[in-house]
Design a protein around this motif. Sequence first.
Motif, mmCIF file in Angstrom:
data_model
loop_
_atom_site.group_PDB
_atom_site.id
_atom_site.type_symbol
_atom_site.label_atom_id
_atom_site.label_comp_id
_atom_site.label_asym_id
_atom_site.label_seq_id
_atom_site.Cartn_x
_atom_site.Cartn_y
_atom_site.Cartn_z
ATOM 1 N N THR A 22 0.873 -1.074 -0.296
ATOM 2 C CA THR A 22 -0.191 0.055 -0.141
ATOM 3 C C THR A 22 1.222 1.158 0.307
ATOM 4 N N VAL A 23 1.409 0.928 0.913
ATOM 5 C CA VAL A 23 2.991 1.981 1.383
ATOM 6 C C VAL A 23 3.443 2.775 -0.696
ATOM 7 N N TYR A 24 3.932 1.729 -1.300
ATOM 8 C CA TYR A 24 4.697 2.198 -2.470
ATOM 9 C C TYR A 24 3.408 2.397 -3.905
ATOM 10 N N ILE A 25 2.208 2.041 -3.132
ATOM 11 C CA ILE A 25 0.949 2.586 -4.110
ATOM 12 C C ILE A 25 0.848 4.222 -3.694
ATOM 13 N N ILE A 26 0.932 4.374 -2.411
ATOM 14 C CA ILE A 26 0.540 5.853 -2.033
ATOM 15 C C ILE A 26 1.665 6.587 -2.203
ATOM 16 N N LEU A 27 2.499 6.176 -2.151
ATOM 17 C CA LEU A 27 4.018 7.173 -3.147
ATOM 18 C C LEU A 27 4.130 7.648 -4.377
ATOM 19 N N ALA A 28 3.481 6.426 -4.937
ATOM 20 C CA ALA A 28 3.820 6.724 -6.511
ATOM 21 C C ALA A 28 2.698 7.637 -6.847
ATOM 22 N N ALA A 29 1.472 7.546 -6.157
ATOM 23 C CA ALA A 29 0.460 8.236 -6.726
ATOM 24 C C ALA A 29 0.473 9.724 -5.937
ATOM 25 N N LEU A 30 1.211 10.224 -5.062
ATOM 26 C CA LEU A 30 1.617 11.220 -4.878
ATOM 27 C C LEU A 30 2.428 11.621 -5.298
ATOM 28 N N ILE A 31 3.593 11.165 -5.788
ATOM 29 C CA ILE A 31 4.845 12.041 -6.576
ATOM 30 C C ILE A 31 3.820 12.052 -8.390
ATOM 31 N N VAL A 32 2.760 11.412 -8.838
ATOM 32 C CA VAL A 32 2.160 11.935 -9.871
ATOM 33 C C VAL A 32 1.277 12.663 -9.483
ATOM 34 N N MET A 33 0.396 13.094 -8.644
ATOM 35 C CA MET A 33 -0.490 14.146 -8.598
ATOM 36 C C MET A 33 0.083 15.056 -7.878
ATOM 37 N N PHE A 34 1.595 15.518 -7.048
ATOM 38 C CA PHE A 34 1.981 16.311 -7.094
ATOM 39 C C PHE A 34 2.769 16.974 -8.792
ATOM 40 N N THR A 35 3.369 16.232 -9.481
ATOM 41 C CA THR A 35 3.878 16.371 -10.445
ATOM 42 C C THR A 35 3.554 17.076 -11.582
ATOM 43 N N ILE A 36 1.912 17.006 -11.695
ATOM 44 C CA ILE A 36 0.793 16.987 -12.277
ATOM 45 C C ILE A 36 0.072 18.385 -11.861
ATOM 46 N N LEU A 37 0.425 19.097 -10.274
ATOM 47 C CA LEU A 37 -0.126 20.101 -9.302
ATOM 48 C C LEU A 37 0.940 20.799 -9.747
ATOM 49 N N ASN A 38 2.154 20.461 -10.564
ATOM 50 C CA ASN A 38 3.166 21.647 -9.890
ATOM 51 C C ASN A 38 4.513 21.276 -10.569
ATOM 52 N N PRO A 39 4.709 20.407 -12.263
ATOM 53 C CA PRO A 39 5.897 20.284 -12.650
ATOM 54 C C PRO A 39 6.984 20.509 -11.793
ATOM 55 N N THR A 40 7.468 21.355 -11.237
ATOM 56 C CA THR A 40 8.923 21.926 -10.609
ATOM 57 C C THR A 40 8.741 20.927 -9.652
ATOM 58 N N PHE A 41 7.734 19.779 -9.353
ATOM 59 C CA PHE A 41 8.211 19.205 -8.248
ATOM 60 C C PHE A 41 8.787 18.271 -8.441
ATOM 61 N N PHE A 42 9.006 17.380 -9.494
ATOM 62 C CA PHE A 42 10.032 16.290 -9.867
ATOM 63 C C PHE A 42 11.124 17.168 -10.807
#
Length: 343
Positions: A22-42
């Motif tokens: 579960t934690v790895y799924i949450i981690l991947a989802a957060l990376i995708v979400m914050f990258t979409i919200l702010n491209p500078t995140f990635f």
Amino acid sequence: MKNLSFGQKLKEGARYAYREGTVYIILAALIVMFTILNPTFFSGNNLKNLLTGSTFYLIAGMGICFVMISGGIDLSVGFQMAMVSCISAMLMKLFNFPAWSVFPIGMALGFIMGTINGTIVAKLKLFPLIVTLATSMVFKGIVYAITESKSFSGMPDAFRWIYKNKWFGLPVDVYIAIGIVIIAWLVLNKTHFGRDVIAVGGNRECARLSGINIDRVQILCYGICGGIFAIAALDMLAQQNMTSAITGPGTEFVCLTAAIIGGISFMGGKGNVFGLVAGIFVMQIINNGMMLAHMGSYLQYAVNGLILIAAIAFDAIKNRPQLAVRIRKNLIKDLADGGTPND
């Protein structure tokens, strides 16, 4: 072993992902979400800052890992960090101790404070949460008394070497954190002591009957936790270049939340190091993403509190079906043997 059908394999995979992934799924989802919200995140710089800012949390997490898997909890480690960092700073600034000497001194001090906690918990059979809450107040009073509420800054470059010097573009303390994570994994998974820690956390009475000295294991876990948190405190001091009596408290909250998110049961007896590492990055990514979104630090506190509540609830929910399955299997076995459910 029976061959499983595709559907059964899929179900087993989903069950494993629910329990461990579960934690790895949450981690991947957060990376995708914050990258979409702010491209500078990635961006490379932000990811580098995220990693370097997480090192002392990663180190500290390995300490809380031992205590929690053994079935305990330590709420005093934040003020243990304050004690270690303040005394280390005072030794270098006021008494001109060489920079290298504060590392063994700080680790010894952390180990002693952790051992005190473990001895009280193990020998007096007291509830760890209450004991460590009380000792945190003791450590808090001592560190305020010896520092007289002063802050210390401007550490020697020889001490800050672990943060200022870089190997392959990353500070040395990143590699120290990676090394401690690997060592913690090896100890917990490949040594007799690690198996004893898991056994004590899983069932103290069974561990005792199998010949394990549960008091010694528990005391050692608290001592190891204190020693590792001392390393985290020194790393934090090297990074921030200042310390005071309020530097350190709060770290235990992040590590505790990350541990539960990462699959270390609040009841002890199970958990994995890499899940905790992923949990720490989940916490750090949330805080980093909220900062990039220009959300205030006060709102971050509220979000972190909600995450802790959700993590504890999820841990409890994950454990309930397992208990129900065991009860159902026992009932079926009793009926198959010709007995009754009450036998």
